[in-house]
Motif scaffolding. Structure first.
Motif, short mmCIF file in Angstrom:
data_model
loop_
_atom_site.label_atom_id
_atom_site.label_comp_id
_atom_site.label_asym_id
_atom_site.label_seq_id
_atom_site.Cartn_x
_atom_site.Cartn_y
_atom_site.Cartn_z
N PRO A 50 0.92 -1.19 0.06
CA PRO A 50 0.03 -0.06 0.09
C PRO A 50 0.78 1.34 0.09
CG PRO A 50 -1.06 -1.65 1.37
CD PRO A 50 0.30 -2.31 0.81
N GLU A 51 1.98 1.27 0.52
CA GLU A 51 2.77 2.45 0.37
C GLU A 51 3.65 2.69 -0.86
OE1 GLU A 51 3.44 0.27 4.50
OE2 GLU A 51 3.17 -0.29 2.32
N VAL A 52 3.16 2.03 -1.82
CA VAL A 52 4.01 2.23 -3.09
C VAL A 52 3.79 3.69 -3.74
CG1 VAL A 52 2.07 1.53 -4.53
CG2 VAL A 52 4.54 1.16 -5.52
N VAL A 53 2.52 4.17 -3.40
CA VAL A 53 2.28 5.75 -3.62
C VAL A 53 3.28 6.65 -2.89
CG1 VAL A 53 0.45 7.33 -3.57
CG2 VAL A 53 -0.11 5.17 -4.39
N ASP A 54 3.44 6.30 -1.46
CA ASP A 54 4.21 7.31 -0.94
C ASP A 54 5.91 6.98 -1.51
OD1 ASP A 54 2.42 8.00 1.09
OD2 ASP A 54 2.52 5.82 2.12
N LEU A 55 6.24 5.87 -1.99
CA LEU A 55 7.40 5.41 -2.63
C LEU A 55 7.73 6.27 -3.69
CD1 LEU A 55 7.78 1.53 -2.40
CD2 LEU A 55 9.63 3.17 -1.49
N VAL A 56 6.79 6.45 -4.63
CA VAL A 56 6.76 7.39 -5.79
C VAL A 56 6.73 8.56 -5.60
CG1 VAL A 56 5.86 5.63 -7.52
CG2 VAL A 56 4.27 7.08 -6.37
N TRP A 57 6.15 9.34 -4.68
CA TRP A 57 6.10 10.54 -3.96
C TRP A 57 7.40 10.95 -3.53
CZ3 TRP A 57 3.68 14.18 -6.23
CH2 TRP A 57 2.38 14.06 -6.77
N CYS A 58 8.07 9.94 -2.71
CA CYS A 58 9.35 10.10 -2.17
C CYS A 58 10.38 10.14 -3.19
CB CYS A 58 9.58 8.83 -1.39
SG CYS A 58 11.22 8.88 -0.07
N ASN A 59 10.25 9.50 -4.26
CA ASN A 59 11.22 9.50 -5.46
C ASN A 59 11.29 10.76 -5.99
OD1 ASN A 59 12.88 7.86 -7.47
ND2 ASN A 59 11.32 8.77 -8.77
N ARG A 60 10.05 11.46 -6.33
CA ARG A 60 9.84 12.67 -6.98
C ARG A 60 10.55 13.96 -5.86
NH1 ARG A 60 9.09 13.20 -12.05
NH2 ARG A 60 8.69 15.09 -11.38
N ALA A 61 10.37 13.57 -4.35
CA ALA A 61 10.94 14.56 -3.70
C ALA A 61 12.47 14.50 -3.79
CB ALA A 61 10.60 14.40 -2.45
N PHE A 62 12.90 13.49 -3.72
CA PHE A 62 14.39 13.28 -4.04
C PHE A 62 15.13 13.72 -5.13
CE2 PHE A 62 17.94 10.24 -5.41
CZ PHE A 62 18.87 10.58 -4.65
N ILE A 63 14.10 13.72 -6.46
CA ILE A 63 14.71 14.35 -7.62
C ILE A 63 14.73 15.83 -7.59
CG2 ILE A 63 14.05 14.65 -9.94
CD1 ILE A 63 12.94 11.77 -10.20
N GLY A 64 13.70 16.29 -6.73
CA GLY A 64 13.56 17.79 -6.70
C GLY A 64 14.88 18.31 -5.78
N ARG A 65 15.24 17.48 -4.84
CA ARG A 65 16.33 18.02 -3.71
C ARG A 65 17.54 17.85 -4.63
NH1 ARG A 65 13.67 14.81 -0.37
NH2 ARG A 65 15.33 13.31 0.25
N VAL A 66 17.70 16.81 -5.68
CA VAL A 66 18.95 16.63 -6.07
C VAL A 66 19.18 17.60 -7.18
CG1 VAL A 66 19.86 15.23 -7.80
CG2 VAL A 66 18.99 14.18 -5.73
N VAL A 67 17.96 18.06 -7.99
CA VAL A 67 18.18 19.03 -9.10
C VAL A 67 18.51 20.35 -8.42
CG1 VAL A 67 16.96 20.10 -10.87
CG2 VAL A 67 16.84 17.89 -10.74
N ASP A 68 17.75 20.56 -7.01
CA ASP A 68 18.00 22.13 -6.63
C ASP A 68 19.40 22.24 -6.36
OD1 ASP A 68 16.58 24.55 -5.36
OD2 ASP A 68 17.82 23.81 -3.70
N PHE A 69 19.91 21.15 -5.65
CA PHE A 69 21.44 21.16 -5.34
C PHE A 69 22.34 21.21 -6.45
CE2 PHE A 69 25.20 18.37 -5.36
CZ PHE A 69 26.03 18.82 -4.38
N LEU A 70 22.11 20.36 -7.68
CA LEU A 70 22.93 20.49 -8.83
C LEU A 70 23.23 21.94 -9.37
CD1 LEU A 70 21.79 17.33 -10.19
CD2 LEU A 70 24.22 17.58 -9.45
N VAL A 71 21.91 22.76 -9.44
CA VAL A 71 22.12 24.10 -9.87
C VAL A 71 22.47 25.11 -9.02
CG1 VAL A 71 20.48 25.64 -11.22
CG2 VAL A 71 20.40 23.39 -11.58
N ARG A 72 21.85 25.07 -7.75
CA ARG A 72 22.57 26.09 -6.97
C ARG A 72 23.72 25.82 -6.12
NH1 ARG A 72 17.84 29.12 -5.65
NH2 ARG A 72 15.78 28.18 -6.03
N GLU A 73 24.02 24.58 -5.78
CA GLU A 73 25.18 24.50 -5.12
C GLU A 73 26.36 23.90 -6.05
OE1 GLU A 73 25.09 22.55 -1.33
OE2 GLU A 73 23.08 23.08 -1.10
N ALA A 74 26.21 22.84 -7.15
CA ALA A 74 27.15 22.44 -7.91
C ALA A 74 27.59 23.33 -8.88
CB ALA A 74 26.89 20.95 -8.19
N GLY A 75 26.51 24.29 -9.32
CA GLY A 75 26.88 24.91 -10.50
C GLY A 75 26.61 24.34 -11.73
N ILE A 76 25.76 23.30 -11.81
CA ILE A 76 25.40 22.44 -13.06
C ILE A 76 24.18 23.45 -13.84
CG2 ILE A 76 24.34 20.73 -13.99
CD1 ILE A 76 27.27 20.02 -13.25
#
Length: 271
Positions: A50-76
């Motif tokens: 039943p938590e598979v929906v939580d899994l996919v939203w957790c995945n989306r949140a992870f991507i968001g934090r990664v992309v924000d880091f890459l642009v703001r902090e890593a300069g990508i």
């Protein structure tokens, strides 16, 4: 929608009677770009874990934090999102261009529905595009005219391969695939990768089994195998961790839930 309506709606090259990973993912997120076959798989996955929906939203949140880091902090300023799936909310280009409006993003997916729907959302965005390609064909992806229009191969680039590697069997050599992409990129490029984690966790075993039954895929891997994706690269702290532990927006309230242990990934720089 009727079956005949679904057939009318399906773009060329799409068989609505066969579920696809991108459309099942869309169905789990409550999207509308899916068919009855995809919704049937989504229901079976939810019945199993039943938590598979939580899994996919957790995945989306992870991507968001990664992309924000890459642009703001890593300069990508260049990102290639492999196995991007259908557009949802807080898409890669939206997060990247919120940090820098000139950040360039190319979405790549093998499902023919992804490209037209992504382009509809992009709506003439000159710094983002989507292409239909098999991510296993590195030369075809990196040599695609639409990608080459936006991505300068001489400039540091980030490869996102999140939520995809656990769909590739060992015979497809997912570790070799990651190496081929990173070898094509210049110094100071980044890799963001993940894989569903194999364990004695009953939810992991149940979800992996159901993915095989419904989609004919699903290859969960142990921590050492997932960490090996980053061999030769410099891991960003805190290393290869469960998604909620990677640069959380807020302090973690306590121990991870059982289902949160299924997600393992990280970010690393090419030295």
């Amino acid at each position: 929608m009727s079956l005949s309506g679904e057939y009318e709606w399906a773009p060329p090259g799409v068989d609505p009677t066969r579920p696809s990973v991108a459309r099942v993912h869309d169905a789990l997120l409550g999207g509308m770009e899916n068919f009855a076959a995809d919704r049937s798989v989504a229901r079976k996955l939810k019945d199993t874990v039943p938590e598979v929906v939580d899994l996919v939203w957790c995945n989306r949140a992870f991507i968001g934090r990664v992309v924000d880091f890459l642009v703001r902090e890593a300069g990508i300023r260049q990102i290639i999102d492999l196995g991007a799936g259908l557009p949802t909310v807080e898409n890669t280009h939206e997060v990247a261009q919120f940090a820098d409006p000139r950040a360039r993003v190319v979405y790549v997916d093998s499902d023919p529905m992804v490209e037209p729907h992504a382009r509809a959302i992009l709506n003439g965005n000159q710094y983002a595009d989507a292409i239909t390609a098999d991510v296993r064909d590195v030369d075809a992806v990196l040599g695609h005219p639409s990608l080459r229009r936006l991505i300068d191969p001489a400039q540091p680039t980030a490869i996102l391969i999140i939520g995809l590697l656990h769909l590739l069997p060992d015979q497809d050599d997912p570790h070799g695939l990651v190496r081929r992409y990173m070898s094509a990129l210049p110094k100071d490029s980044y890799l963001a990768a993940s894989n569903m984690m194999a364990s004695e966790n009953p939810k992991a075993q149940a979800l992996e089994a159901m993915l095989h039954v419904t989609m004919g895929t699903g290859y969960f891997r142990d921590r050492d195998s997932i960490t090996a994706y980053f061999d030769g690269l410099v891991l960003v702290e805190p290393g290869v961790v469960h998604f909620p532990e990677w640069h959380p927006d807020e302090r973690l309230p306590g121990p991870l839930a059982t289902w949160e242990h299924l997600l393992l990934g990280g970010v690393a720089r090419k030295p």
